[in-house]
Design a protein around this motif. Structure first.
Motif, PDB file in Angstrom:
ATOM      1  N   PRO A 287       0.374  24.655  59.128  1.00  9.24           N
ATOM      2  CA  PRO A 287       1.383  25.346  59.937  1.00  9.24           C
ATOM      3  C   PRO A 287       1.698  26.754  59.433  1.00  9.24           C
ATOM      4  N   GLY A 288       1.463  27.008  58.144  1.00  8.86           N
ATOM      5  CA  GLY A 288       1.729  28.335  57.599  1.00  8.86           C
ATOM      6  C   GLY A 288       0.756  29.362  58.125  1.00  8.86           C
ATOM      7  N   SER A 289      -0.530  29.085  57.997  1.00  5.30           N
ATOM      8  CA  SER A 289      -1.528  30.045  58.477  1.00  5.30           C
ATOM      9  C   SER A 289      -1.605  30.041  60.004  1.00  5.30           C
ATOM     10  N   PHE A 290      -1.059  29.000  60.640  1.00  6.39           N
ATOM     11  CA  PHE A 290      -1.024  28.980  62.103  1.00  6.39           C
ATOM     12  C   PHE A 290      -0.198  30.147  62.651  1.00  6.39           C
ATOM     13  N   ILE A 291       0.916  30.457  62.012  1.00  8.85           N
ATOM     14  CA  ILE A 291       1.852  31.443  62.567  1.00  8.85           C
ATOM     15  C   ILE A 291       1.196  32.821  62.734  1.00  8.85           C
ATOM     16  N   PRO A 292       0.649  33.417  61.683  1.00 10.74           N
ATOM     17  CA  PRO A 292      -0.033  34.708  61.906  1.00 10.74           C
ATOM     18  C   PRO A 292      -1.219  34.590  62.865  1.00 10.74           C
ATOM     19  N   ALA A 293      -1.962  33.481  62.773  1.00 13.04           N
ATOM     20  CA  ALA A 293      -3.128  33.333  63.653  1.00 13.04           C
ATOM     21  C   ALA A 293      -2.695  33.248  65.116  1.00 13.04           C
TER      22      ALA A 293
ATOM     23  N   PHE B 187      -0.754  41.090  60.245  1.00 13.37           N
ATOM     24  CA  PHE B 187      -0.151  42.300  59.686  1.00 13.37           C
ATOM     25  C   PHE B 187       1.024  41.964  58.773  1.00 13.37           C
ATOM     26  N   ILE B 188       1.849  40.992  59.154  1.00 16.95           N
ATOM     27  CA  ILE B 188       3.105  40.748  58.424  1.00 16.95           C
ATOM     28  C   ILE B 188       2.840  40.358  56.966  1.00 16.95           C
ATOM     29  N   PRO B 189       2.053  39.310  56.693  1.00 16.55           N
ATOM     30  CA  PRO B 189       1.781  39.028  55.279  1.00 16.55           C
ATOM     31  C   PRO B 189       1.051  40.175  54.572  1.00 16.55           C
TER      32      PRO B 189
ATOM     33  N   SER C 209       1.266  36.930  51.653  1.00 18.78           N
ATOM     34  CA  SER C 209       0.300  35.851  51.874  1.00 18.78           C
ATOM     35  C   SER C 209       0.782  34.550  51.224  1.00 18.78           C
ATOM     36  N   PHE C 210       1.743  34.646  50.293  1.00 13.65           N
ATOM     37  CA  PHE C 210       2.307  33.425  49.707  1.00 13.65           C
ATOM     38  C   PHE C 210       2.957  32.547  50.778  1.00 13.65           C
ATOM     39  N   ILE C 211       3.666  33.157  51.726  1.00 15.91           N
ATOM     40  CA  ILE C 211       4.455  32.365  52.681  1.00 15.91           C
ATOM     41  C   ILE C 211       3.592  31.404  53.502  1.00 15.91           C
ATOM     42  N   PRO C 212       2.579  31.892  54.221  1.00 13.44           N
ATOM     43  CA  PRO C 212       1.727  30.920  54.940  1.00 13.44           C
ATOM     44  C   PRO C 212       1.022  29.945  54.000  1.00 13.44           C
ATOM     45  N   ALA C 213       0.586  30.429  52.833  1.00 12.37           N
ATOM     46  CA  ALA C 213      -0.115  29.536  51.897  1.00 12.37           C
ATOM     47  C   ALA C 213       0.819  28.428  51.402  1.00 12.37           C
ATOM     48  N   PHE C 214       2.078  28.764  51.224  1.00  5.58           N
ATOM     49  CA  PHE C 214       3.059  27.784  50.747  1.00  5.58           C
ATOM     50  C   PHE C 214       3.304  26.701  51.794  1.00  5.58           C
ATOM     51  N   LEU C 215       3.477  27.110  53.049  1.00 11.27           N
ATOM     52  CA  LEU C 215       3.685  26.118  54.115  1.00 11.27           C
ATOM     53  C   LEU C 215       2.441  25.252  54.280  1.00 11.27           C
ATOM     54  N   ASP C 216       1.266  25.853  54.197  1.00 14.95           N
ATOM     55  CA  ASP C 216       0.025  25.066  54.266  1.00 14.95           C
ATOM     56  C   ASP C 216      -0.044  24.057  53.117  1.00 14.95           C
ATOM     57  N   ALA C 217       0.371  24.491  51.929  1.00 16.92           N
ATOM     58  CA  ALA C 217       0.298  23.610  50.757  1.00 16.92           C
ATOM     59  C   ALA C 217       1.292  22.453  50.885  1.00 16.92           C
ATOM     60  N   LEU C 218       2.476  22.726  51.421  1.00 12.13           N
ATOM     61  CA  LEU C 218       3.444  21.633  51.647  1.00 12.13           C
ATOM     62  C   LEU C 218       2.888  20.621  52.642  1.00 12.13           C
ATOM     63  N   TYR C 219       2.242  21.135  53.672  1.00 16.26           N
ATOM     64  CA  TYR C 219       1.667  20.295  54.721  1.00 16.26           C
ATOM     65  C   TYR C 219       0.562  19.400  54.155  1.00 16.26           C
TER      66      TYR C 219
ATOM     67  N   SER D 132      14.781  30.130  59.768  1.00 12.54           N
ATOM     68  CA  SER D 132      13.437  29.838  60.251  1.00 12.54           C
ATOM     69  C   SER D 132      12.563  29.280  59.129  1.00 12.54           C
ATOM     70  N   PHE D 133      12.639  29.896  57.956  1.00 13.03           N
ATOM     71  CA  PHE D 133      11.827  29.430  56.829  1.00 13.03           C
ATOM     72  C   PHE D 133      12.222  28.000  56.442  1.00 13.03           C
ATOM     73  N   THR D 134      13.517  27.723  56.440  1.00 10.04           N
ATOM     74  CA  THR D 134      13.995  26.369  56.105  1.00 10.04           C
ATOM     75  C   THR D 134      13.442  25.345  57.093  1.00 10.04           C
ATOM     76  N   ALA D 135      13.522  25.667  58.374  1.00  8.83           N
ATOM     77  CA  ALA D 135      12.999  24.747  59.388  1.00  8.83           C
ATOM     78  C   ALA D 135      11.498  24.538  59.187  1.00  8.83           C
ATOM     79  N   ASN D 136      10.776  25.622  58.930  1.00  3.61           N
ATOM     80  CA  ASN D 136       9.325  25.500  58.768  1.00  3.61           C
ATOM     81  C   ASN D 136       8.947  24.716  57.516  1.00  3.61           C
ATOM     82  N   VAL D 137       9.720  24.859  56.447  1.00  6.22           N
ATOM     83  CA  VAL D 137       9.461  24.074  55.233  1.00  6.22           C
ATOM     84  C   VAL D 137       9.666  22.590  55.515  1.00  6.22           C
TER      85      VAL D 137
END
Lengths: 262, 262, 262
Positions: free
Chosen positions: B242-248, C245-247, A244-254, A35-40
């Protein structure tokens, strides 16, 4: 030898190409990071597709722009499908990338990795222990952790690139990318990235995406490393921990752009 | 033909039923979206269970309120377990839902999808390319991406609903849901949802949950689409990528109420 | 019998040991929670590795500090690999932990769980229904949900610990951990944790990590429960729903310290 840093304008131009083409990447990767690979890939502007049944894998890799082979949770059944996909990719000149997770330490995957190493990967992305093991030098990490620093593995990376004709990226605190003759170093990121599963595996998927682009493959692979380092650094600054790194990382790639890379 | 928008009060009443019943959904889905699918079902108030061993799958689908069949990473072994689960579901009148990921483009799954299409799915949820391929019209997407707009596939959806007796949802920028005679359209969401893996697959799981509820199945399936569009729109407004979208998005599903739907 | 609460200073001392050792945990777990389990282990300071091919699993479990066996998506093939890993773990005195997901309700996994129960697990972590089913008492949950409260299963947990020699943790709104003679209770967490998939499965992985540490195994396993309850409570306070919650939970595990536990 300490290679020069990849110039930011090169990475910026590769990012531009990536967003133009939006390469479709056939990912045959491990169970943990799907899932993480697809999202990246989606975040940076590429398109993922996971196809694993042997006949379908052979049917799909020629349609895809690139193929990723990651052996993290290899099984006998999956190895058959991977071989079928690699052969079909080679017949259609689809570039394929090897991520040799934990090679050296475990026999089944080590034998498989040695077999497919002869099938002309376009690129190989691993940590120091993995690259040293593939190059036939001692090493052997602790699972997916590398016990060696990336720079120590640069000679092994050069050797492996010469042996296989692949671009070899050995990644760690700093990344080194070589075609066996020339090399780039890539800086950025931070230690928090090692506390999140799949950052390395996802990088290999981005490497695959970039292997399908026009231009110098050495520059393309090094740029893939730069995208992840740059977005990682931004995400670390914006987060309070690995969660919180995970969503921030995907946002930063975007949101990644030439300005951030230069 | 441009179908009417689903009235919000209908979706609100289906959401009320969903939260009352908390249907247990037996998910046989692809490797990439397992966790996201489970979290979407939990967030909206349903209960997921992934059971894949053939005997257990046949034992479990009659206990569950609904069964989801998603062929995204179909293998020969998994297809056997899916068939066992579908037959058991039919014998116990458990509704089952088909998500025909990438059908048309790849042979193994296309044959499998055609086979199970005869086993009376309660609903089918796909993008335009997938619905057109299942209805026997040309199409064929690029992996999971649809190359067609949803409205173009509405005639194919009507035909497929008439052929199979299933409610057919063809989803995209706007969603269309039909029983072969009547149809609803559903608006909302946004392009960012296509940059996150599994939003379509998770919708199919919510469709399965809603197929187990009392009342009009057409309204129930269209409401499932509306829940995701509505939560998606809220999450896009609250996120930076897309990262912050998922939790939101999961938070929005959890907090979804009649007011937001109406 | 209402066991005493685990004193915070005991949990703090186990956390200190965990961070010192950073135990490598061989996770053979279900398809749904692979990524979350790995991220939980990384966040708290342990190291995950998922190895599933039968020969490799047997080769790897003696290298690892602990082995986790979670039967949530058990297949025939996976059961062979798990048995190989357990036997190798026992020969090398690597402690192994059983998470008997949905045992009692489904035959294939129930038979498998009964078989491996004789192979001396170091610890067993389940909800009330699962622990009661393993102890041979009536129960049988609805998939992974427990239909019983944890305290009602404490007698079954005591019996199961005496039968097997394992530390048994029965978890729910409050957790109870016993060696068959003494017991601790652990409080904290909150209902939102049941709306996120994998919190229980990831706890079992942390239990495995703690089983490899020196000192009282009863205290170590209860401390693992305390880590998750404490981080869960902090994350609930910091989040707006199951998505955020997850992050927040991973961040809280990463930042967990003696002060928060005491």
């Amino acid at each position: 030898m300490q290679p020069d840093l990849l110039p930011g304008h090169l990475a910026a131009s590769v990012l531009h190409n990536l967003r133009q083409v939006s390469p479709l990447v056939h990912c045959m990767t491990n169970d943990v990071v799907q899932s993480f690979t697809a999202n990246v890939l989606l975040a940076i502007g590429a398109a993922p597709a996971m196809v694993i049944e042997p006949e379908e894998a052979a049917q799909f890799s020629p349609i895809a722009c690139a193929l990723l082979i990651n052996i993290g949770t290899l099984t006998s059944e999956r190895s058959v499908a991977m071989l079928a996909a690699i052969h079909a990719a080679n017949q259609s000149s689809t570039p394929w990338v090897l991520d040799p997770v934990a090679v050296g330490g475990l026999d089944f995957r080590t034998q498989f990795a040695r077999t497919i190493l002869e099938l002309k990967p376009a690129a190989i992305r691993g940590n120091a222990s993995e690259i040293m093991a593939l190059a036939g030098e001692t090493g052997g990490g602790r699972g997916v952790d590398s016990t060696e620093e990336a720079l120590c593995a640069l000679p092994a990376a050069l050797k492996l690139a010469q042996m296989t004709g692949a671009i070899v990226a050995v990644t760690g605190e700093e990344d080194y990318v070589t075609d066996g003759e020339n090399a780039w170093s890539v800086a950025g990121g931070g230690a928090l990235m090692t506390r999140v599963v799949g950052t390395g595996c996802a990088l290999s998927a981005v490497v695959a995406a970039c292997c399908s682009l026009p231009g110098s493959r050495l520059d393309n692979v090094a740029s893939a490393c730069q995208f992840m380092k740059c977005a990682g650094e931004q995400a670390i600054a914006a987060s309070r921990g690995p969660g919180s790194f995970i969503p921030a990382f995907l946002d930063a790639l975007y949101a990644l752009n030439a300005e951030a890379l230069i």
